[in-house]
Design an enzyme around this catalytic site. Structure first.
Site, PDB file in Angstrom:
ATOM      1  N   THR A  54      39.367  85.130  80.901  1.00  0.00           N
ATOM      2  CA  THR A  54      39.297  84.875  82.349  1.00  0.00           C
ATOM      3  C   THR A  54      40.155  85.894  83.092  1.00  0.00           C
ATOM      4  O   THR A  54      41.206  86.304  82.625  1.00  0.00           O
ATOM      5  CB  THR A  54      39.757  83.453  82.695  1.00  0.00           C
ATOM      6  OG1 THR A  54      41.141  83.321  82.332  1.00  0.00           O
ATOM      7  CG2 THR A  54      38.947  82.404  81.952  1.00  0.00           C
ATOM      8  N   ASP A  81      46.414  73.129  79.841  1.00  0.00           N
ATOM      9  CA  ASP A  81      45.510  72.056  80.276  1.00  0.00           C
ATOM     10  C   ASP A  81      44.696  72.453  81.513  1.00  0.00           C
ATOM     11  O   ASP A  81      43.584  71.971  81.710  1.00  0.00           O
ATOM     12  CB  ASP A  81      46.318  70.785  80.567  1.00  0.00           C
ATOM     13  CG  ASP A  81      46.994  70.237  79.309  1.00  0.00           C
ATOM     14  OD1 ASP A  81      46.282  70.028  78.312  1.00  0.00           O
ATOM     15  OD2 ASP A  81      48.219  70.050  79.316  1.00  0.00           O
ATOM     16  N   GLY A 111      49.071  77.453  76.500  1.00  0.00           N
ATOM     17  CA  GLY A 111      49.773  77.424  77.779  1.00  0.00           C
ATOM     18  C   GLY A 111      51.204  76.934  77.618  1.00  0.00           C
ATOM     19  O   GLY A 111      51.682  76.737  76.510  1.00  0.00           O
ATOM     20  N   SER A 112      51.877  76.729  78.758  1.00  0.00           N
ATOM     21  CA  SER A 112      53.214  76.106  78.664  1.00  0.00           C
ATOM     22  C   SER A 112      53.048  74.589  78.704  1.00  0.00           C
ATOM     23  O   SER A 112      53.838  73.846  78.150  1.00  0.00           O
ATOM     24  CB  SER A 112      54.148  76.605  79.773  1.00  0.00           C
ATOM     25  OG  SER A 112      53.485  76.630  81.015  1.00  0.00           O
TER      26      SER A 112
END
Length: 372
Positions: A54, A81, A111-112
């Site tokens: 992306t 998420d 991700g975090s």
């Protein structure tokens, strides 16, 4: 052992997967981690991947909304998420959403905020892990190829938005931590610890009305461990699909448990007497983050929204204790009088003023009345 009534499907071999990857996710290592950790495992499991990187917000949303998905057996999200939230809502905007939503989805933590990945790792009976170990565990689950149903929650806002959420809806303290800590995303999961301490320093109170439809009739008895599965077709929590022929093809499912936001909640709902909160959080998975086991009773497909709220008056020390206990999922054992937990089928939140941030699956929303 899988809960009774849950059915499992199996991915075909060889399997073709579309991987949607956000290179900016977390500390920005998602692409490297995919190449080093994930790809060799998938190759061994006969899973061929097409990687879609992306380039901007909503890029993945547009891709899955408009793409012919028939060439892939599974969609894999390698990010936080937020990217899965884009994918779910993109799929729900398709005219053929009912078929598109049957396509297996997989989350690989990049991700975090990796709450769903941590939840699935927990449901699979694995030990609590984070970082590379969590990624390896989730990749192994994908390699095994077993898939099952997951509840979605349908949210409607006063301004007319219809959103579909797989993780949780929040307002107040927890949402503030989520959004305020964005600037520390390079720290990975530590961003939430830092954000929590910062938000504790300037603890705010939020005014509004909270109402809900209990999952089990409330008689003052403990219900957390025996939530009966609510029989809801299609794995759409809060959406009973109407009989065939009553809706235009491609129309979204009706929210049969809800009345319009302009009307008072139905008489059999519970209206919370307090109207001042530190936070309200409706979660449908076990984990809110890799080390936050918020709803130990939650399962992927339990037809239940696990509603938590913290009433105003809680001290900073008590609040910090709750968050520290959440790492082990023991926060309810503290018996803090300000913390309430109730399993519900539907809820409504009407803020008194447009103050504070609302979040859905960790993404910011304008503050306004919402129900789900």
């Amino acid at each position: 052992s899988p809960p009774l009534g849950d059915t499992y499907g199996l991915l075909p071999r060889p399997c073709r997967a579309l991987v949607l990857l956000n290179p900016q996710s977390g500390a920005g290592r998602a692409l490297e981690d995919f190449q080093v950790v994930v790809q060799p495992m998938l190759a061994e499991a006969d899973i061929a991947t097409t990687v879609f990187v992306t380039e901007r917000p909503h890029h993945a949303h547009e891709k899955v909304r408009d793409e012919d998905l028939s060439q892939w057996d599974a969609l894999v999200v390698m990010a936080g998420d937020g990217l899965l939230y884009e994918v779910v809502n993109g799929l729900m905007e398709r005219p053929d959403w009912e078929d598109a939503m049957k396509k297996p989805l997989c989350i690989l933590p990049g991700g975090s905020g990796n709450a769903l990945a941590a939840s699935i790792n927990h449901y699979a009976g694995n030990d609590h892990v984070a970082k590379k170990k969590l990624l390896t565990n989730c990749t192994f689950i994908l390699c095994k190829g077993l898939h099952t149903q997951m509840d979605l929650v349908s949210l409607s806002t006063a301004s007319g938005k219809r959103l579909f959420s797989f993780l949780g809806f929040g307002w107040g303290f927890i949402s503030d931590v989520d959004i305020d800590s964005e600037k520390y995303r390079r720290l990975g999961n530590a961003r939430f610890t830092l954000g929590t301490l910062q938000c504790l320093a300037k603890l705010r109170v939020y005014q509004g009305r909270l109402s809900y439809l209990p999952a089990v009739p409330e008689q003052g008895n403990p219900v957390a461990d025996r939530v009966p599965p609510v029989p809801i077709p299609n794995g759409q929590a809060g959406c009973t699909v109407p009989p065939a022929g009553t809706e235009a093809p491609g129309a979204l499912p009706t929210d049969s448990l809800l009345v319009p936001l302009s009307q008072p909640v139905p008489a059999h709902w519970t209206v919370v007497p307090e109207e001042e909160f530190v936070t309200v959080y409706a979660i449908y998975q076990s984990h809110l983050g890799t080390n936050m086991l918020m709803a130990p009773a939650a399962r992927l497909h339990d037809g239940c929204i696990h509603l938590f709220y913290l009433k105003a008056g809680v001290s900073r020390v008590a609040l910090l204790k709750i968050f520290l206990a959440m790492a082990r999922g023991t926060h309810l054992d503290l018996n803090c009088p300000h913390l309430r937990y109730v399993p519900v089928q539907a809820f409504r939140l009407e803020p008194q003023a447009a103050t504070g941030i609302m979040t859905v699956d960790g993404e910011a929303l304008a503050c306004e009345p919402v129900q789900g």
